[in-house]
Design a protein around this motif. Structure first.
Motif, short mmCIF file in Angstrom:
data_model
loop_
_atom_site.label_atom_id
_atom_site.label_comp_id
_atom_site.label_asym_id
_atom_site.label_seq_id
_atom_site.Cartn_x
_atom_site.Cartn_y
_atom_site.Cartn_z
N TYR A 16 14.59 1.41 -16.44
CA TYR A 16 14.87 2.43 -15.58
C TYR A 16 13.47 2.70 -14.87
O TYR A 16 12.63 3.27 -15.45
N ILE A 17 13.52 2.33 -13.71
CA ILE A 17 12.19 2.51 -12.89
C ILE A 17 12.44 3.52 -11.77
O ILE A 17 13.41 3.63 -11.21
N ARG A 18 11.37 4.50 -11.58
CA ARG A 18 11.56 5.36 -10.70
C ARG A 18 10.18 4.95 -9.83
O ARG A 18 9.17 4.98 -10.08
N LEU A 19 10.40 4.90 -8.39
CA LEU A 19 9.46 4.44 -7.50
C LEU A 19 9.25 5.43 -6.36
O LEU A 19 10.38 5.73 -5.73
N ALA A 20 8.16 5.87 -5.91
CA ALA A 20 8.04 6.73 -4.78
C ALA A 20 7.08 6.27 -3.76
O ALA A 20 5.99 5.46 -4.25
N GLY A 21 7.23 6.71 -2.74
CA GLY A 21 6.19 6.20 -1.74
C GLY A 21 6.67 6.17 -0.19
O GLY A 21 7.71 6.25 -0.05
N ASP A 22 5.79 5.64 0.56
CA ASP A 22 6.18 5.44 1.99
C ASP A 22 6.53 3.95 2.19
O ASP A 22 6.28 3.18 2.83
N VAL A 23 7.77 3.68 1.67
CA VAL A 23 8.42 2.23 1.50
C VAL A 23 9.92 2.35 2.11
O VAL A 23 10.67 3.31 1.36
N ASP A 24 10.58 1.25 2.78
CA ASP A 24 11.92 1.15 2.98
C ASP A 24 12.70 0.66 1.73
O ASP A 24 11.91 -0.06 1.07
N LEU A 25 14.06 0.78 1.83
CA LEU A 25 14.90 0.00 0.97
C LEU A 25 14.49 -1.43 0.78
O LEU A 25 14.56 -2.09 -0.08
N ALA A 26 14.37 -2.14 1.93
CA ALA A 26 14.08 -3.42 2.06
C ALA A 26 12.89 -3.86 1.23
O ALA A 26 12.79 -5.00 0.58
N GLU A 81 1.00 -1.45 -0.05
CA GLU A 81 -0.04 0.08 -0.14
C GLU A 81 0.67 1.25 0.15
O GLU A 81 0.31 2.32 -0.46
N GLY A 82 2.08 1.14 0.54
CA GLY A 82 3.02 2.36 0.49
C GLY A 82 3.45 2.84 -0.77
O GLY A 82 3.69 4.10 -0.77
N VAL A 83 3.46 2.03 -1.73
CA VAL A 83 3.95 2.67 -2.97
C VAL A 83 2.87 3.50 -3.57
O VAL A 83 1.74 3.14 -3.80
N GLU A 84 3.41 4.75 -3.88
CA GLU A 84 2.45 5.71 -4.57
C GLU A 84 2.67 5.80 -5.93
O GLU A 84 1.66 5.88 -6.65
N SER A 85 3.72 5.75 -6.50
CA SER A 85 3.75 6.04 -7.98
C SER A 85 4.99 5.02 -8.48
O SER A 85 5.77 5.04 -7.95
N VAL A 86 5.08 4.31 -9.65
CA VAL A 86 6.04 3.74 -10.40
C VAL A 86 6.06 4.26 -11.97
O VAL A 86 5.09 4.20 -12.37
N GLN A 87 7.10 4.56 -12.15
CA GLN A 87 7.11 4.85 -13.47
C GLN A 87 8.45 4.21 -14.13
O GLN A 87 9.70 3.77 -13.71
N ILE A 88 8.02 3.67 -15.30
CA ILE A 88 8.92 2.57 -15.97
C ILE A 88 9.30 3.21 -17.34
O ILE A 88 8.89 3.30 -18.28
N GLY A 89 10.78 3.14 -17.46
CA GLY A 89 11.28 3.78 -18.68
C GLY A 89 12.51 2.71 -19.13
O GLY A 89 12.39 1.62 -18.70
N LYS A 90 13.43 3.26 -20.03
CA LYS A 90 14.40 2.35 -20.44
C LYS A 90 15.78 2.88 -19.92
O LYS A 90 16.09 4.11 -19.86
N TYR A 91 16.63 1.67 -19.67
CA TYR A 91 17.96 1.98 -19.11
C TYR A 91 18.94 1.61 -20.11
O TYR A 91 18.95 0.09 -20.36
N ILE A 92 19.88 2.33 -20.98
CA ILE A 92 20.35 1.70 -22.12
C ILE A 92 21.94 2.06 -21.90
O ILE A 92 22.41 3.12 -21.42
N ARG A 93 22.61 1.01 -22.16
CA ARG A 93 24.19 1.27 -22.05
C ARG A 93 24.68 0.85 -23.41
O ARG A 93 24.26 -0.04 -24.26
#
Lengths: 78, 78
Positions: free
Chosen positions: B42-52, A32-44
């Motif tokens: 490449y994922i950006r995640l935000a929320g009230d969550v800890d690293l574990a 429930e704590g996760v508020e937002s997830v954005q998924i893009g690309k990571y290119i090397r």
């Protein structure tokens, strides 16, 4: 040989389908704590190419400039 | 609210289909200098969550630990 890291993300306001799917799945799994997830690309990318060429390649092939932003970082060799 | 950046990449030795496709396309477009392209998430995640919790979420949903590695970085707020 030069090395680059490229980060491709959806522009603000553009719907991010994989991110939205992950958000819903995490809510269903009880995170429930996760508020937002954005998924893009990571290119090397590696090769005998300069930064201007890499930027051109991003615009032409690796990102879709209509809906995506990208950021290129040069990786310093250790 | 905590912010995290997650980098998902194919493990060494695992075939990377989008990367291989990009390499071929770039060669066809005349970018001979490009030697390798690897494409991950490449994922950006935000929320009230800890690293574990974020690491657990990566193992369960955001990455496939059988074929992918992932790295989580905490984003410091400005």
């Amino acid at each position: 040989m030069a090395r680059y890291e490229i980060f491709v993300t959806y522009k603000n306001g553009i719907f991010d389908p994989p991110g939205a799917t992950a958000e819903r799945a995490l809510a269903n799994l009880g995170y429930e704590g996760v508020e937002s997830v954005q998924i893009g690309k990571y290119i090397r990318l590696a090769g005998d190419v300069d930064l201007a060429t890499v930027t051109e390649v991003c615009e032409k092939l690796l990102a879709n400039p209509v809906i995506e932003d990208f950021r290129v970082e040069t990786v310093e060799e250790a």
